[in-house]
Design a protein around this motif. Sequence first.
Motif, short mmCIF file in Angstrom:
data_model
loop_
_atom_site.label_atom_id
_atom_site.label_comp_id
_atom_site.label_asym_id
_atom_site.label_seq_id
_atom_site.Cartn_x
_atom_site.Cartn_y
_atom_site.Cartn_z
N ASP A 1 39.53 61.11 59.10
CA ASP A 1 40.07 60.98 57.78
C ASP A 1 39.71 59.71 57.18
OD1 ASP A 1 41.96 61.82 55.46
OD2 ASP A 1 42.67 59.88 55.86
N ASP A 2 40.17 58.33 58.12
CA ASP A 2 39.52 57.06 57.75
C ASP A 2 37.99 57.07 57.61
OD1 ASP A 2 41.95 56.24 58.68
OD2 ASP A 2 41.18 55.62 60.79
N ALA A 3 37.06 57.63 58.30
CA ALA A 3 35.62 57.60 57.84
C ALA A 3 35.43 58.37 56.54
CB ALA A 3 34.70 58.33 58.79
N ALA A 4 36.06 59.44 56.21
CA ALA A 4 35.83 59.89 54.91
C ALA A 4 36.49 59.09 53.76
CB ALA A 4 36.81 61.16 54.79
N GLU A 5 37.46 58.23 54.01
CA GLU A 5 37.98 57.48 52.92
C GLU A 5 36.99 56.21 52.86
OE1 GLU A 5 42.10 54.94 51.86
OE2 GLU A 5 41.64 55.52 53.87
N ALA A 6 36.12 55.94 53.73
CA ALA A 6 35.25 54.77 53.66
C ALA A 6 33.92 55.25 52.80
CB ALA A 6 34.58 54.24 54.87
N VAL A 7 33.73 56.49 53.07
CA VAL A 7 32.52 57.09 52.24
C VAL A 7 32.81 57.23 50.79
CG1 VAL A 7 31.09 59.20 51.89
CG2 VAL A 7 31.35 58.24 54.30
#
Length: 270
Positions: free
Chosen positions: A102-108
């Motif tokens: 979820d963190d990675a998706a928020e960054a994208v």
Amino acid sequence: MKRILLSLAMLMAVAAAMADSYRTDRDIRYTVKTDSYAQERLCLDVHHPTDQTDCPVVVWFHGGGLEAGQKEIPRELQEQGYVVVGVNYRLLPKVTVDVLLDDAAEAVAWVFRNIESYGGSTKKVFVSGHSAGGYISMMLCLNKAYLAAYQVDANQVAAYIPFSGQAITHYNVRKMQGIDALRPTIDEFSPLYWVRNDCPPFVLICGDREHELYGRYEENAYLYRMMKLVGHQETYLYELDGFGHGPMAAPAFHILKNHIRKMLGQPQVF
């Protein structure tokens, strides 16, 4: 006359230097999460030209087995006409893998909202990473729910280009499940679980099968075959002979750049 020519040459040199100038903006917070660990980890760096627009963007997730590592701007991508985004995410075992993804998706999602301010194009976003970062890019590609949670369609990404990502359930996720690293499983945290025929170009790059980590090439080969079987025509698989898990990253950047050139209609370099 010689002075005039020298002055003109110096001006041209300065202009050329300015045209090729880059900067790195560091520790940009990309999250709305407020817990202390999120505030500590969830930031990114942006390396970008200072005087260009509509540039290709490479979002880069670092390796480290999902339990270590720091954001980075790979040397091979610097000053290449790209905007490069190096991302930190929270780590196992302090969080579970779904939180990390979820963190990675928020960054994208942050990239799609903000990258034009740094000269990047939202139509030319490429998601990549090495090892754990490769696994993250695979999961964001194939399980659309992660990016959808931030109102981004995973298919808005121009291509996903993972370096030596794990295609089965990641070994450190299995460790948290009480499963040995050499006992393979496929569950909802496995890219293979989510194969689909409607995703963007998917470029799988691995080291030599005899030198890779935990059968990583064979996992990617199986993912490649299953993507083809479900009807995805733009899945590619590369094996870098003679390169192990860590060293394969350096030559893999050449393949990444060639796929970016191909998608932008530019000549590839062989």
